[in-house]
Design a protein around this motif. Structure first.
Motif, PDB file in Angstrom:
ATOM      1  N   SER A 159      -3.145   3.408   6.109  1.00  0.00           N
ATOM      2  CA  SER A 159      -1.957   3.278   5.566  1.00  0.00           C
ATOM      3  C   SER A 159      -0.455   3.724   6.215  1.00  0.00           C
ATOM      4  O   SER A 159      -0.510   4.438   6.653  1.00  0.00           O
ATOM      5  CB  SER A 159      -2.541   4.413   3.927  1.00  0.00           C
ATOM      6  OG  SER A 159      -1.035   4.860   3.024  1.00  0.00           O
ATOM      7  N   ASP A 163       1.736   4.972   3.841  1.00  0.00           N
ATOM      8  CA  ASP A 163       2.189   5.253   2.632  1.00  0.00           C
ATOM      9  C   ASP A 163       1.879   6.516   2.810  1.00  0.00           C
ATOM     10  O   ASP A 163       1.207   6.839   2.426  1.00  0.00           O
ATOM     11  CB  ASP A 163       1.617   4.974   1.659  1.00  0.00           C
ATOM     12  CG  ASP A 163       2.347   5.162   0.199  1.00  0.00           C
ATOM     13  OD1 ASP A 163       2.311   6.589  -0.031  1.00  0.00           O
ATOM     14  OD2 ASP A 163       2.598   4.449  -0.978  1.00  0.00           O
ATOM     15  N   GLU A 180       2.291   9.521   0.760  1.00  0.00           N
ATOM     16  CA  GLU A 180       1.949   9.665  -0.324  1.00  0.00           C
ATOM     17  C   GLU A 180       0.188   9.697  -0.283  1.00  0.00           C
ATOM     18  O   GLU A 180      -0.393  10.141  -0.491  1.00  0.00           O
ATOM     19  CB  GLU A 180       2.203   9.600  -1.171  1.00  0.00           C
ATOM     20  CG  GLU A 180       1.749  10.022  -2.489  1.00  0.00           C
ATOM     21  CD  GLU A 180       1.661  11.362  -3.036  1.00  0.00           C
ATOM     22  OE1 GLU A 180       0.729  11.695  -3.773  1.00  0.00           O
ATOM     23  OE2 GLU A 180       2.656  12.428  -2.595  1.00  0.00           O
ATOM     24  N   GLU A 203      -6.333  -0.355  -5.746  1.00  0.00           N
ATOM     25  CA  GLU A 203      -6.016   0.429  -6.561  1.00  0.00           C
ATOM     26  C   GLU A 203      -7.376   0.773  -7.321  1.00  0.00           C
ATOM     27  O   GLU A 203      -8.115   1.580  -8.276  1.00  0.00           O
ATOM     28  CB  GLU A 203      -4.369  -0.544  -7.467  1.00  0.00           C
ATOM     29  CG  GLU A 203      -3.574  -0.431  -7.330  1.00  0.00           C
ATOM     30  CD  GLU A 203      -2.893  -1.249  -8.011  1.00  0.00           C
ATOM     31  OE1 GLU A 203      -3.179  -1.469  -8.880  1.00  0.00           O
ATOM     32  OE2 GLU A 203      -1.481  -1.241  -7.484  1.00  0.00           O
ATOM     33  N   HIS A 235       1.133   6.259  -7.991  1.00  0.00           N
ATOM     34  CA  HIS A 235       1.569   6.458  -7.559  1.00  0.00           C
ATOM     35  C   HIS A 235       1.272   4.705  -7.251  1.00  0.00           C
ATOM     36  O   HIS A 235       2.905   4.002  -6.859  1.00  0.00           O
ATOM     37  CB  HIS A 235       1.574   7.099  -6.342  1.00  0.00           C
ATOM     38  CG  HIS A 235       1.768   6.883  -4.985  1.00  0.00           C
ATOM     39  ND1 HIS A 235       3.911   7.189  -5.070  1.00  0.00           N
ATOM     40  CD2 HIS A 235       2.104   6.328  -3.578  1.00  0.00           C
ATOM     41  CE1 HIS A 235       4.153   6.850  -4.085  1.00  0.00           C
ATOM     42  NE2 HIS A 235       3.510   6.579  -2.690  1.00  0.00           N
ATOM     43  N   LEU A 236       0.291   4.085  -6.300  1.00  0.00           N
ATOM     44  CA  LEU A 236       0.243   2.780  -6.005  1.00  0.00           C
ATOM     45  C   LEU A 236       0.680   1.998  -6.937  1.00  0.00           C
ATOM     46  O   LEU A 236       1.727   0.663  -7.397  1.00  0.00           O
ATOM     47  CB  LEU A 236      -1.113   2.538  -6.377  1.00  0.00           C
ATOM     48  CG  LEU A 236      -1.552   3.048  -3.932  1.00  0.00           C
ATOM     49  CD1 LEU A 236      -3.145   2.431  -4.771  1.00  0.00           C
ATOM     50  CD2 LEU A 236      -1.024   1.565  -3.043  1.00  0.00           C
ATOM     51  N   LYS A 237       0.485   2.062  -8.372  1.00  0.00           N
ATOM     52  CA  LYS A 237       0.505   0.343  -9.719  1.00  0.00           C
ATOM     53  C   LYS A 237       2.891   1.102  -9.976  1.00  0.00           C
ATOM     54  O   LYS A 237       3.000   0.327  -9.784  1.00  0.00           O
ATOM     55  CB  LYS A 237       0.497   1.509 -10.972  1.00  0.00           C
ATOM     56  CG  LYS A 237      -1.126   1.322 -11.085  1.00  0.00           C
ATOM     57  CD  LYS A 237      -1.776   1.853 -12.010  1.00  0.00           C
ATOM     58  CE  LYS A 237      -3.039   1.571 -12.360  1.00  0.00           C
ATOM     59  NZ  LYS A 237      -3.926   1.405 -13.067  1.00  0.00           N
ATOM     60  N   LYS A 238       3.345   2.172  -8.817  1.00  0.00           N
ATOM     61  CA  LYS A 238       4.526   2.036  -9.390  1.00  0.00           C
ATOM     62  C   LYS A 238       5.263   1.790  -8.419  1.00  0.00           C
ATOM     63  O   LYS A 238       5.859   0.893  -8.514  1.00  0.00           O
ATOM     64  CB  LYS A 238       4.987   3.901  -9.673  1.00  0.00           C
ATOM     65  CG  LYS A 238       7.147   3.962  -9.455  1.00  0.00           C
ATOM     66  CD  LYS A 238       6.894   5.602  -9.157  1.00  0.00           C
ATOM     67  CE  LYS A 238       8.582   5.532  -9.608  1.00  0.00           C
ATOM     68  NZ  LYS A 238       8.956   7.226  -9.814  1.00  0.00           N
ATOM     69  N   GLU A 239       4.294   1.546  -6.925  1.00  0.00           N
ATOM     70  CA  GLU A 239       5.325   0.496  -5.558  1.00  0.00           C
ATOM     71  C   GLU A 239       5.143  -0.271  -6.165  1.00  0.00           C
ATOM     72  O   GLU A 239       5.486  -1.369  -6.088  1.00  0.00           O
ATOM     73  CB  GLU A 239       3.887   1.688  -4.931  1.00  0.00           C
ATOM     74  CG  GLU A 239       4.555   2.557  -4.350  1.00  0.00           C
ATOM     75  CD  GLU A 239       6.144   3.344  -3.720  1.00  0.00           C
ATOM     76  OE1 GLU A 239       6.654   2.109  -2.770  1.00  0.00           O
ATOM     77  OE2 GLU A 239       6.532   3.730  -4.296  1.00  0.00           O
ATOM     78  N   HIS A 240       4.037  -1.139  -6.295  1.00  0.00           N
ATOM     79  CA  HIS A 240       3.489  -2.606  -7.023  1.00  0.00           C
ATOM     80  C   HIS A 240       4.928  -2.794  -7.825  1.00  0.00           C
ATOM     81  O   HIS A 240       4.935  -3.851  -7.400  1.00  0.00           O
ATOM     82  CB  HIS A 240       1.991  -2.407  -7.329  1.00  0.00           C
ATOM     83  CG  HIS A 240       1.171  -2.414  -5.883  1.00  0.00           C
ATOM     84  ND1 HIS A 240      -0.176  -2.525  -6.162  1.00  0.00           N
ATOM     85  CD2 HIS A 240       1.298  -2.048  -5.069  1.00  0.00           C
ATOM     86  CE1 HIS A 240      -0.615  -1.947  -4.363  1.00  0.00           C
ATOM     87  NE2 HIS A 240       0.489  -2.292  -3.650  1.00  0.00           N
ATOM     88  N   GLY A 265       7.369  -2.272  -9.099  1.00  0.00           N
ATOM     89  CA  GLY A 265       8.406  -1.514  -7.683  1.00  0.00           C
ATOM     90  C   GLY A 265      10.012  -0.723  -8.924  1.00  0.00           C
ATOM     91  O   GLY A 265      10.724  -0.710  -9.027  1.00  0.00           O
TER      92      GLY A 265
END
Length: 277
Positions: A165, A167, A169, A215, A270-275, A277
């Motif tokens: 990773s 990332d 976080e 995810e 966090h991942l969903k938010k990154e994906h 945008g």
């Protein structure tokens, strides 16, 4: 490099097992050495990633069943000697030098470490100062075998995901979860050693840690943590009438799972938010 990483994996695991079975002041020294070897393992893994080489966590079986600690220490020293020779193939000379220096020190300490009788394999299945019914003992035995493997599996999975990773976080979360899984593995391993049923966890299949959809992995992981909580509660209830001490311990482990779920949920969000945008 791949062979070197495998050998370090094996000696790390063997040293950790030696720490679990020791009943003297050597235990903490062996724990410290196993922690050091795990760092070596992770550093070598990062080298492979930087070189763009594929790899797995496959390893040979690690035999630990001894009656005297000195026999296992002798094998650990031999493994360290092999690693010392193979370090010459490492392209990172600074890393090579650091690992070699650590190995030389560990060997010197292990050579002079006191011997002791090992009772971690006597199969008595008795908890010191705790009298359990056959039913409670069977439930505890099954739990320890299943959960000790699960914690080892999680160490390897989280370590692989952290290594791959970029990332910050996710790296932070996986780092915490690795530390937590180490704690649980050591706690369960200590109990297994005291009961005479210590065992090396089986090799983790590559499909469990070579994850394409992080995810989905986290979503499933949250459900697995919830299931683990249920198992802790069941075991706590099973031994409550016979050992309040054990019951409280498994309540304690159960409560720790809550924070794991929080961490994984935050990582998933966090991942969903990154994906998105």
């Amino acid at each position: 490099m791949k062979t070197l990483m495998i050998k370090v994996h094996e000696v790390w695991l063997e040293t950790l097992m030696a720490a679990l079975m020791s009943q003297t002041e050597s235990k903490q020294v062996l724990y410290d050495f196993s922690d050091m070897l795990f760092r070596h393992f992770s550093w070598l893994e990062n080298e492979l990633i930087e070189l763009g080489e594929s790899y797995t966590y496959d390893r040979d079986p690690v035999s630990i069943k001894v009656t005297r600690l000195r026999d296992l220490l002798h094998d650990i020293i031999n493994r360290l000697n092999e690693i010392d020779l193979q370090l010459l193939s490492s392209p990172d000379k600074e890393l090579d030098s650091r690992i070699a220096s650590d190995i030389h020190y560990m060997r010197e300490v292990l050579v002079h470490m006191d011997d002791e009788v090992v009772t971690a394999f006597n199969m008595k299945r008795e908890c010191p100062k705790i009298k359990l019914s056959d039913e409670a003992r069977d439930a505890l035995t099954l739990f320890l075998f299943e959960e000790s493997y699960k914690e080892y599996e999680l160490i390897m999975v989280y370590n692989y995901l952290r290594a791959h990773s970029d990332d910050a976080e996710l790296i932070r979360v996986f780092g915490i979860l690795i530390e937590e899984s180490f704690f649980h593995f050591k706690q369960f391993g200590e109990m297994m050693a005291k009961m005479g049923i210590l065992a090396v966890p089986r090799v983790v299949m590559s499909e469990l840690y070579q994850v394409d959809d992080v995810e989905n992995f986290l979503s499933k992981g949250i459900q697995e943590e919830l299931a683990a909580k249920e198992e802790c509660i069941k075991l706590s209830q099973a031994v409550a009438g016979e050992s309040p001490e054990l019951s409280h311990f498994f309540e304690f482990i159960n409560n720790q799972e809550n924070y794991h779920i929080v961490l994984m949920t935050k990582a998933l969000e966090h991942l969903k938010k990154e994906h998105n945008g």
